[in-house]
Design a protein around this motif. Structure first.
Motif, PDB file in Angstrom:
ATOM      1  N   ALA A 142       0.822  -1.209   0.000  1.00 38.83           N
ATOM      2  CA  ALA A 142       0.000   0.000   0.000  1.00 38.83           C
ATOM      3  C   ALA A 142       0.859   1.263   0.000  1.00 38.83           C
ATOM      4  CB  ALA A 142      -0.937  -0.005   1.204  1.00 38.83           C
ATOM      5  N   SER A 143       1.936   1.279   0.784  1.00 41.65           N
ATOM      6  CA  SER A 143       2.742   2.498   0.933  1.00 41.65           C
ATOM      7  C   SER A 143       3.874   2.616  -0.071  1.00 41.65           C
ATOM      8  CB  SER A 143       3.332   2.564   2.348  1.00 41.65           C
ATOM      9  OG  SER A 143       2.315   2.714   3.323  1.00 41.65           O
ATOM     10  N   TYR A 144       4.536   1.493  -0.356  1.00 42.06           N
ATOM     11  CA  TYR A 144       5.776   1.564  -1.130  1.00 42.06           C
ATOM     12  C   TYR A 144       5.635   1.134  -2.583  1.00 42.06           C
ATOM     13  CZ  TYR A 144       8.219   2.551   3.202  1.00 42.06           C
ATOM     14  OH  TYR A 144       8.650   3.133   4.355  1.00 42.06           O
ATOM     15  N   LEU A 145       4.511   0.523  -2.918  1.00 39.44           N
ATOM     16  CA  LEU A 145       4.263   0.192  -4.324  1.00 39.44           C
ATOM     17  C   LEU A 145       3.091   1.010  -4.841  1.00 39.44           C
ATOM     18  CD1 LEU A 145       4.771  -3.699  -4.308  1.00 39.44           C
ATOM     19  CD2 LEU A 145       6.406  -1.933  -4.960  1.00 39.44           C
ATOM     20  N   ASP A 146       1.883   0.645  -4.438  1.00 40.78           N
ATOM     21  CA  ASP A 146       0.693   1.342  -4.927  1.00 40.78           C
ATOM     22  C   ASP A 146       0.737   2.826  -4.596  1.00 40.78           C
ATOM     23  OD1 ASP A 146      -0.053  -1.189  -5.652  1.00 40.78           O
ATOM     24  OD2 ASP A 146      -1.513  -1.460  -4.043  1.00 40.78           O
ATOM     25  N   GLY A 147       1.169   3.152  -3.372  1.00 44.32           N
ATOM     26  CA  GLY A 147       1.205   4.547  -2.956  1.00 44.32           C
ATOM     27  C   GLY A 147       2.183   5.393  -3.737  1.00 44.32           C
ATOM     28  N   LYS A 148       3.170   4.747  -4.360  1.00 43.78           N
ATOM     29  CA  LYS A 148       4.169   5.478  -5.154  1.00 43.78           C
ATOM     30  C   LYS A 148       4.023   5.205  -6.649  1.00 43.78           C
ATOM     31  CE  LYS A 148       7.677   5.493  -1.461  1.00 43.78           C
ATOM     32  NZ  LYS A 148       7.824   6.947  -1.337  1.00 43.78           N
ATOM     33  N   GLY A 149       2.970   4.461  -7.006  1.00 47.15           N
ATOM     34  CA  GLY A 149       2.774   4.142  -8.414  1.00 47.15           C
ATOM     35  C   GLY A 149       3.862   3.242  -8.972  1.00 47.15           C
ATOM     36  N   LEU A 150       4.344   2.302  -8.165  1.00 48.99           N
ATOM     37  CA  LEU A 150       5.440   1.425  -8.565  1.00 48.99           C
ATOM     38  C   LEU A 150       5.013  -0.030  -8.576  1.00 48.99           C
ATOM     39  CD1 LEU A 150       8.317   2.975  -6.397  1.00 48.99           C
ATOM     40  CD2 LEU A 150       7.983   3.298  -8.864  1.00 48.99           C
ATOM     41  N   THR A 151       5.707  -0.825  -9.364  1.00 40.41           N
ATOM     42  CA  THR A 151       5.594  -2.276  -9.308  1.00 40.41           C
ATOM     43  C   THR A 151       6.887  -2.821  -8.709  1.00 40.41           C
ATOM     44  OG1 THR A 151       6.582  -2.619 -11.483  1.00 40.41           O
ATOM     45  CG2 THR A 151       4.173  -2.264 -11.399  1.00 40.41           C
ATOM     46  N   VAL A 152       6.886  -4.089  -8.383  1.00 40.51           N
ATOM     47  CA  VAL A 152       8.115  -4.708  -7.877  1.00 40.51           C
ATOM     48  C   VAL A 152       9.209  -4.627  -8.933  1.00 40.51           C
ATOM     49  CG1 VAL A 152       9.153  -6.884  -7.130  1.00 40.51           C
ATOM     50  CG2 VAL A 152       6.898  -6.229  -6.266  1.00 40.51           C
ATOM     51  N   LYS A 153       8.843  -4.814 -10.207  1.00 36.02           N
ATOM     52  CA  LYS A 153       9.834  -4.716 -11.279  1.00 36.02           C
ATOM     53  C   LYS A 153      10.413  -3.307 -11.361  1.00 36.02           C
ATOM     54  CE  LYS A 153      10.551  -5.488 -16.203  1.00 36.02           C
ATOM     55  NZ  LYS A 153       9.934  -5.873 -17.504  1.00 36.02           N
ATOM     56  N   ASP A 154       9.569  -2.297 -11.159  1.00 32.85           N
ATOM     57  CA  ASP A 154      10.068  -0.923 -11.150  1.00 32.85           C
ATOM     58  C   ASP A 154      11.121  -0.745 -10.064  1.00 32.85           C
ATOM     59  OD1 ASP A 154       8.378  -0.072 -13.204  1.00 32.85           O
ATOM     60  OD2 ASP A 154       6.787   0.492 -11.807  1.00 32.85           O
ATOM     61  N   TYR A 156      13.030  -2.880  -8.518  1.00 35.57           N
ATOM     62  CA  TYR A 156      14.263  -3.655  -8.636  1.00 35.57           C
ATOM     63  C   TYR A 156      14.982  -3.492  -9.969  1.00 35.57           C
ATOM     64  CZ  TYR A 156      13.841  -6.116  -4.218  1.00 35.57           C
ATOM     65  OH  TYR A 156      13.790  -6.422  -2.874  1.00 35.57           O
ATOM     66  N   ASP A 157      14.258  -3.038 -10.992  1.00 37.83           N
ATOM     67  CA  ASP A 157      14.881  -3.052 -12.310  1.00 37.83           C
ATOM     68  C   ASP A 157      14.645  -1.769 -13.096  1.00 37.83           C
ATOM     69  OD1 ASP A 157      16.175  -3.881 -14.578  1.00 37.83           O
ATOM     70  OD2 ASP A 157      14.708  -5.393 -15.156  1.00 37.83           O
ATOM     71  N   SER A 158      13.475  -1.641 -13.714  1.00 41.39           N
ATOM     72  CA  SER A 158      13.270  -0.582 -14.702  1.00 41.39           C
ATOM     73  C   SER A 158      13.370   0.826 -14.125  1.00 41.39           C
ATOM     74  CB  SER A 158      11.922  -0.776 -15.399  1.00 41.39           C
ATOM     75  OG  SER A 158      10.861  -0.847 -14.467  1.00 41.39           O
ATOM     76  N   ARG A 159      13.008   0.999 -12.835  1.00 45.51           N
ATOM     77  CA  ARG A 159      13.121   2.332 -12.226  1.00 45.51           C
ATOM     78  C   ARG A 159      13.951   2.265 -10.938  1.00 45.51           C
ATOM     79  NH1 ARG A 159       6.962   4.372 -12.040  1.00 45.51           N
ATOM     80  NH2 ARG A 159       7.948   6.178 -11.027  1.00 45.51           N
ATOM     81  N   TYR A 160      14.889   1.346 -10.934  1.00 43.79           N
ATOM     82  CA  TYR A 160      15.714   1.125  -9.745  1.00 43.79           C
ATOM     83  C   TYR A 160      16.507   2.377  -9.371  1.00 43.79           C
ATOM     84  CZ  TYR A 160      19.767  -0.370  -7.024  1.00 43.79           C
ATOM     85  OH  TYR A 160      20.753  -0.467  -6.079  1.00 43.79           O
ATOM     86  N   ASP A 161      16.418   2.774  -8.093  1.00 46.67           N
ATOM     87  CA  ASP A 161      17.210   3.908  -7.611  1.00 46.67           C
ATOM     88  C   ASP A 161      17.714   3.689  -6.185  1.00 46.67           C
ATOM     89  OD1 ASP A 161      14.930   4.138  -6.101  1.00 46.67           O
ATOM     90  OD2 ASP A 161      14.446   6.185  -6.738  1.00 46.67           O
ATOM     91  N   SER A 165      11.575   2.411  -1.326  1.00 43.87           N
ATOM     92  CA  SER A 165      10.834   1.192  -1.660  1.00 43.87           C
ATOM     93  C   SER A 165      11.766  -0.012  -1.727  1.00 43.87           C
ATOM     94  CB  SER A 165      10.088   1.359  -2.989  1.00 43.87           C
ATOM     95  OG  SER A 165       9.085   2.355  -2.877  1.00 43.87           O
ATOM     96  N   TYR A 166      12.941   0.194  -2.322  1.00 42.47           N
ATOM     97  CA  TYR A 166      13.916  -0.889  -2.422  1.00 42.47           C
ATOM     98  C   TYR A 166      14.434  -1.287  -1.036  1.00 42.47           C
ATOM     99  CZ  TYR A 166      18.198  -3.408  -3.554  1.00 42.47           C
ATOM    100  OH  TYR A 166      19.199  -4.360  -3.618  1.00 42.47           O
ATOM    101  N   VAL A 167      14.775  -0.307  -0.224  1.00 43.26           N
ATOM    102  CA  VAL A 167      15.336  -0.578   1.100  1.00 43.26           C
ATOM    103  C   VAL A 167      14.317  -1.317   1.974  1.00 43.26           C
ATOM    104  CG1 VAL A 167      16.127   0.523   3.228  1.00 43.26           C
ATOM    105  CG2 VAL A 167      16.959   1.339   1.019  1.00 43.26           C
ATOM    106  N   ALA A 168      13.060  -0.880   1.937  1.00 42.48           N
ATOM    107  CA  ALA A 168      12.030  -1.548   2.728  1.00 42.48           C
ATOM    108  C   ALA A 168      11.801  -2.964   2.216  1.00 42.48           C
ATOM    109  CB  ALA A 168      10.729  -0.749   2.675  1.00 42.48           C
ATOM    110  N   ALA A 169      11.812  -3.129   0.892  1.00 45.94           N
ATOM    111  CA  ALA A 169      11.630  -4.462   0.313  1.00 45.94           C
ATOM    112  C   ALA A 169      12.744  -5.401   0.740  1.00 45.94           C
ATOM    113  CB  ALA A 169      11.572  -4.367  -1.212  1.00 45.94           C
ATOM    114  N   GLU A 170      13.974  -4.919   0.730  1.00 51.39           N
ATOM    115  CA  GLU A 170      15.104  -5.762   1.117  1.00 51.39           C
ATOM    116  C   GLU A 170      15.065  -6.137   2.597  1.00 51.39           C
ATOM    117  OE1 GLU A 170      18.029  -7.089  -1.002  1.00 51.39           O
ATOM    118  OE2 GLU A 170      16.000  -7.069  -1.838  1.00 51.39           O
ATOM    119  N   ALA A 171      14.509  -5.265   3.425  1.00 48.82           N
ATOM    120  CA  ALA A 171      14.340  -5.606   4.844  1.00 48.82           C
ATOM    121  C   ALA A 171      13.372  -6.771   4.990  1.00 48.82           C
ATOM    122  CB  ALA A 171      13.836  -4.391   5.618  1.00 48.82           C
TER     123      ALA A 171
END
Length: 251
Positions: A142-154, A156-161, A165-171
């Motif tokens: 809700a907060s780190y994907l949908d809330g930011k208009g991102l997908t998991v692929k975004d 980790y890959d296509s919009r990786y920065d 979102s990445y840091v929370a996902a890795e946790a």
């Protein structure tokens, strides 16, 4: 000279000062069977290790309640800090399983008789931990994907920065990985104690533990890695020219 009974009395009836009173040691140290009633010398460690596991799992669950709250608020610093605590607790839980490997199979069989029809699959802390990741994922999504208009692929890959979102996902991934390692270590413990071909106290094959060790809480976060590797292989070739031939030709 002190007798064994004298030492048992000192262990079971220690002097209570403020520190012991604060920690409720009078109650804590009587949560195990009386020393004279133990079926063998290893039953005390069996009870204590599993009781401590329940305490660690209680603390993990308590911490994850706050993590869910901070995920919902997109407070990444608090998410990462608290998940770091959870990761340390998971490592402690895994490491302390090694203590139980000091039992012989014969001694473990004697202890199993004391469990009635109970088994580790009934652990209240473990059963709760199996449920909480679903709420963690919902809050993260809700907060780190949908809330930011991102997908998991975004992420980790296509919009990786390497952002929030990445840091929370890795946790979450690290928690998932450590939980799998805990379950895998438990499989090795069972194999060493009673063998994987045996039946559990519930009459179910212990091999079921192996299936549990392969379970993933956050499959989307794992699958994206395979998808990225497959896409990379499609672009660069799954099989490439060996570099040692190129180096030889250059010389």
């Amino acid at each position: 000279m002190k007798t064994k009974r004298d030492y048992y009395d000192m262990i079971e009836q220690p002097q209570m000062l403020d520190y012991g009173v604060y920690l409720n040691c009078d109650r804590l140290l009587t949560c195990q069977k009386p020393l004279d009633d133990l079926c063998n010398a290893d039953e005390l460690q069996f009870q204590i290790v599993h009781q401590v596991e329940e305490l660690w799992m209680k603390l993990i669950c308590y911490t994850l309640v706050d993590v869910i709250e901070y995920l919902n608020a997109a407070n990444t610093h608090r998410v990462v800090t608290l998940m770091g605590r959870v990761h340390r607790l998971m490592r402690l839980m895994t490491d302390q399983l090694d203590v139980l490997e000091t039992m012989s199979p014969k001694e473990y069989q004697q202890i199993r008789l004391q469990l009635g029809n109970g088994s580790g699959q009934e652990s209240p802390g473990f059963k709760l931990l199996l449920r909480m990741p679903y709420d963690l994922w919902d809050a993260f999504k809700a907060s780190y994907l949908d809330g930011k208009g991102l997908t998991v692929k975004d992420v980790y890959d296509s919009r990786y920065d390497h952002g929030d979102s990445y840091v929370a996902a890795e946790a979450l991934v690290e928690f998932d990985e450590l939980f799998q390692k805990f379950r895998a270590n438990h499989v090795y413990l069972i194999q060493r104690s009673i063998g994987l071909g045996s039946k559990s106290l519930k009459g179910r094959p212990v091999d079921m533990l192996q299936a549990g060790a392969r379970h993933r809480f956050f499959p989307e976060l794992w699958d994206v890695r395979a998808e990225m590797t497959d896409a990379w292989g499609a672009s660069y070739g799954v099989v490439r020219d060996p570099i040692h031939d190129k180096n030889r030709a250059d010389r």
